[in-house]
Design a protein around this motif. Structure first.
Motif, PDB file in Angstrom:
ATOM      1  N   ALA A 122      52.730  35.033  42.022  1.00  0.00           N
ATOM      2  CA  ALA A 122      52.516  34.434  40.709  1.00  0.00           C
ATOM      3  C   ALA A 122      51.622  33.201  40.781  1.00  0.00           C
ATOM      4  CB  ALA A 122      53.855  34.066  40.081  1.00  0.00           C
ATOM      5  N   LEU A 123      51.451  32.633  41.963  1.00  0.00           N
ATOM      6  CA  LEU A 123      50.617  31.447  42.136  1.00  0.00           C
ATOM      7  C   LEU A 123      49.173  31.794  42.479  1.00  0.00           C
ATOM      8  CD1 LEU A 123      53.089  29.264  44.249  1.00  0.00           C
ATOM      9  CD2 LEU A 123      52.659  29.127  41.784  1.00  0.00           C
ATOM     10  N   LEU A 124      48.890  33.066  42.691  1.00  0.00           N
ATOM     11  CA  LEU A 124      47.549  33.493  43.071  1.00  0.00           C
ATOM     12  C   LEU A 124      46.651  33.629  41.848  1.00  0.00           C
ATOM     13  CD1 LEU A 124      48.475  36.331  45.599  1.00  0.00           C
ATOM     14  CD2 LEU A 124      47.643  34.038  46.170  1.00  0.00           C
ATOM     15  N   PRO A 125      45.325  33.526  42.046  1.00  0.00           N
ATOM     16  CA  PRO A 125      44.396  33.859  40.957  1.00  0.00           C
ATOM     17  C   PRO A 125      44.617  35.300  40.514  1.00  0.00           C
ATOM     18  CG  PRO A 125      43.258  32.732  42.740  1.00  0.00           C
ATOM     19  CD  PRO A 125      44.628  33.051  43.250  1.00  0.00           C
ATOM     20  N   ALA A 126      44.169  35.636  39.315  1.00  0.00           N
ATOM     21  CA  ALA A 126      44.486  36.930  38.699  1.00  0.00           C
ATOM     22  C   ALA A 126      44.081  38.112  39.576  1.00  0.00           C
ATOM     23  CB  ALA A 126      43.812  37.025  37.331  1.00  0.00           C
ATOM     24  N   ALA A 127      42.862  38.085  40.130  1.00  0.00           N
ATOM     25  CA  ALA A 127      42.394  39.215  40.935  1.00  0.00           C
ATOM     26  C   ALA A 127      43.274  39.417  42.155  1.00  0.00           C
ATOM     27  CB  ALA A 127      40.947  38.998  41.352  1.00  0.00           C
ATOM     28  N   GLN A 128      43.676  38.323  42.797  1.00  0.00           N
ATOM     29  CA  GLN A 128      44.523  38.437  43.976  1.00  0.00           C
ATOM     30  C   GLN A 128      45.947  38.865  43.608  1.00  0.00           C
ATOM     31  OE1 GLN A 128      42.153  35.809  43.690  1.00  0.00           O
ATOM     32  NE2 GLN A 128      40.953  37.226  44.923  1.00  0.00           N
ATOM     33  N   GLN A 129      46.406  38.456  42.434  1.00  0.00           N
ATOM     34  CA  GLN A 129      47.711  38.930  41.973  1.00  0.00           C
ATOM     35  C   GLN A 129      47.713  40.445  41.852  1.00  0.00           C
ATOM     36  OE1 GLN A 129      49.658  37.147  38.597  1.00  0.00           O
ATOM     37  NE2 GLN A 129      48.768  35.136  38.992  1.00  0.00           N
ATOM     38  N   ARG A 130      46.673  40.985  41.243  1.00  0.00           N
ATOM     39  CA  ARG A 130      46.602  42.437  41.065  1.00  0.00           C
ATOM     40  C   ARG A 130      46.531  43.150  42.411  1.00  0.00           C
ATOM     41  NH1 ARG A 130      43.232  40.689  36.813  1.00  0.00           N
ATOM     42  NH2 ARG A 130      41.363  41.080  38.061  1.00  0.00           N
ATOM     43  N   ALA A 131      45.737  42.598  43.323  1.00  0.00           N
ATOM     44  CA  ALA A 131      45.625  43.209  44.642  1.00  0.00           C
ATOM     45  C   ALA A 131      46.957  43.157  45.383  1.00  0.00           C
ATOM     46  CB  ALA A 131      44.540  42.510  45.449  1.00  0.00           C
ATOM     47  N   ALA A 132      47.660  42.030  45.263  1.00  0.00           N
ATOM     48  CA  ALA A 132      48.953  41.892  45.927  1.00  0.00           C
ATOM     49  C   ALA A 132      49.969  42.877  45.366  1.00  0.00           C
ATOM     50  CB  ALA A 132      49.463  40.463  45.780  1.00  0.00           C
ATOM     51  N   GLN A 133      49.787  43.260  44.114  1.00  0.00           N
ATOM     52  CA  GLN A 133      50.694  44.201  43.467  1.00  0.00           C
ATOM     53  C   GLN A 133      50.297  45.647  43.695  1.00  0.00           C
ATOM     54  OE1 GLN A 133      50.414  42.722  39.477  1.00  0.00           O
ATOM     55  NE2 GLN A 133      51.715  40.939  39.880  1.00  0.00           N
ATOM     56  N   GLY A 134      49.255  45.868  44.512  1.00  0.00           N
ATOM     57  CA  GLY A 134      48.891  47.224  44.897  1.00  0.00           C
ATOM     58  C   GLY A 134      47.682  47.803  44.212  1.00  0.00           C
ATOM     59  N   ALA A 135      46.970  47.025  43.402  1.00  0.00           N
ATOM     60  CA  ALA A 135      45.771  47.538  42.744  1.00  0.00           C
ATOM     61  C   ALA A 135      44.710  47.887  43.779  1.00  0.00           C
ATOM     62  CB  ALA A 135      45.223  46.514  41.759  1.00  0.00           C
ATOM     63  N   ALA A 136      43.893  48.886  43.495  1.00  0.00           N
ATOM     64  CA  ALA A 136      42.851  49.313  44.417  1.00  0.00           C
ATOM     65  C   ALA A 136      41.810  48.219  44.604  1.00  0.00           C
ATOM     66  CB  ALA A 136      42.179  50.586  43.897  1.00  0.00           C
ATOM     67  N   ALA A 137      41.306  48.088  45.823  1.00  0.00           N
ATOM     68  CA  ALA A 137      40.290  47.075  46.107  1.00  0.00           C
ATOM     69  C   ALA A 137      39.041  47.295  45.274  1.00  0.00           C
ATOM     70  CB  ALA A 137      39.948  47.087  47.596  1.00  0.00           C
ATOM     71  N   ALA A 138      38.742  48.556  44.957  1.00  0.00           N
ATOM     72  CA  ALA A 138      37.533  48.856  44.184  1.00  0.00           C
ATOM     73  C   ALA A 138      37.571  48.230  42.802  1.00  0.00           C
ATOM     74  CB  ALA A 138      37.363  50.365  44.058  1.00  0.00           C
ATOM     75  N   GLY A 139      38.750  47.898  42.312  1.00  0.00           N
ATOM     76  CA  GLY A 139      38.867  47.303  40.997  1.00  0.00           C
ATOM     77  C   GLY A 139      38.636  45.812  40.964  1.00  0.00           C
TER      78      GLY A 139
END
Length: 222
Positions: A122-139
């Motif tokens: 929750a303390l990460l920037p938005a893009a890193q939050q999504r990546a930490a939650q499993g979003a594809a790197a391509a996104g």
């Protein structure tokens, strides 16, 4: 992409991002920012001696403040550039300063290590939050952030072939030699593991070009 843009995605972590927009700027601040940008650029270009010399300048300037938390931020910025290049041995210089790091820096370090929890995410920037939650790197739009996201996924054993390809494309589009060699190497291992000889040979030709080596010809005498 310029080094200034390469570090901007770190949001609250990038040391002194945008400091030039404010006046007056203390000498140490501008000097540290410029040196850190140069260190990141040299790291991505595969120039380790230049990177270390520039980072030494940044450390010297930040040391003038007597604020280890600022130095921890800077070390994380450089560590992220190494992680993007699949240098996954940790961030020892940051680790030495971690006791004085602030919560966002500790969260980002955990993200780089592939060990971030929900509270830290929750303390990460938005893009890193999504990546930490499993979003594809391509996104991930920013090329450097995309490389880091793919590297974290690879560290965790959940990087797909599409994630590796996204990393290759990001490094290639920016002309970043060090991460491109690393990610093409990962892609080559995948092709070899899948028994795809044609794809493996295509990747080897790309590696030879990036590494300034003459491609191997099957018709050339040994």
């Amino acid at each position: 992409m310029k080094a200034a843009h390469a570090t901007a995605w770190l949001a609250g972590l990038a040391l002194l991002a945008g400091c030039a927009a404010r006046a007056p700027v203390p000498d140490w601040q501008g000097n540290a920012h410029a040196a850190l940008q140069a260190a990141v650029a040299a790291t991505l270009e595969g120039q380790p001696r230049v990177a270390e010399a520039e980072m030494a300048r940044a450390r010297d300037e930040i040391a003038r403040t007597g604020r280890p938390a600022l130095l921890a931020r800077a070390e994380l910025v450089l560590c992220a550039a190494r992680v993007a290049s699949l240098d996954l041995d940790g961030c020892p210089r940051y680790a030495a300063l971690a006791v004085d790091a602030e919560a966002p820096e500790r969260a980002y370090a955990a993200y780089l290590y592939g060990q971030v929890d929900a509270v830290q995410a929750a303390l990460l920037p938005a893009a890193q939050q999504r990546a930490a939650q499993g979003a594809a790197a391509a996104g991930v739009d920013d090329p450097l952030a995309r490389l880091v996201a793919a590297a974290v996924q690879l560290r965790q054993g959940r990087a797909s072939a599409a994630d590796v390809e996204a990393a290759v494309q990001a490094a290639s589009s920016q002309g970043w030699r060090r991460p491109l060699l690393a990610w093409l190497g990962a892609q080559l291992r995948g092709a070899e593991g899948a028994g795809d000889a044609g794809e493996a040979e295509r990747i080897r030709r790309r590696l030879a070009l990036v590494d300034n080596r003459a491609p191997t010809s099957p018709e050339r005498a040994p």
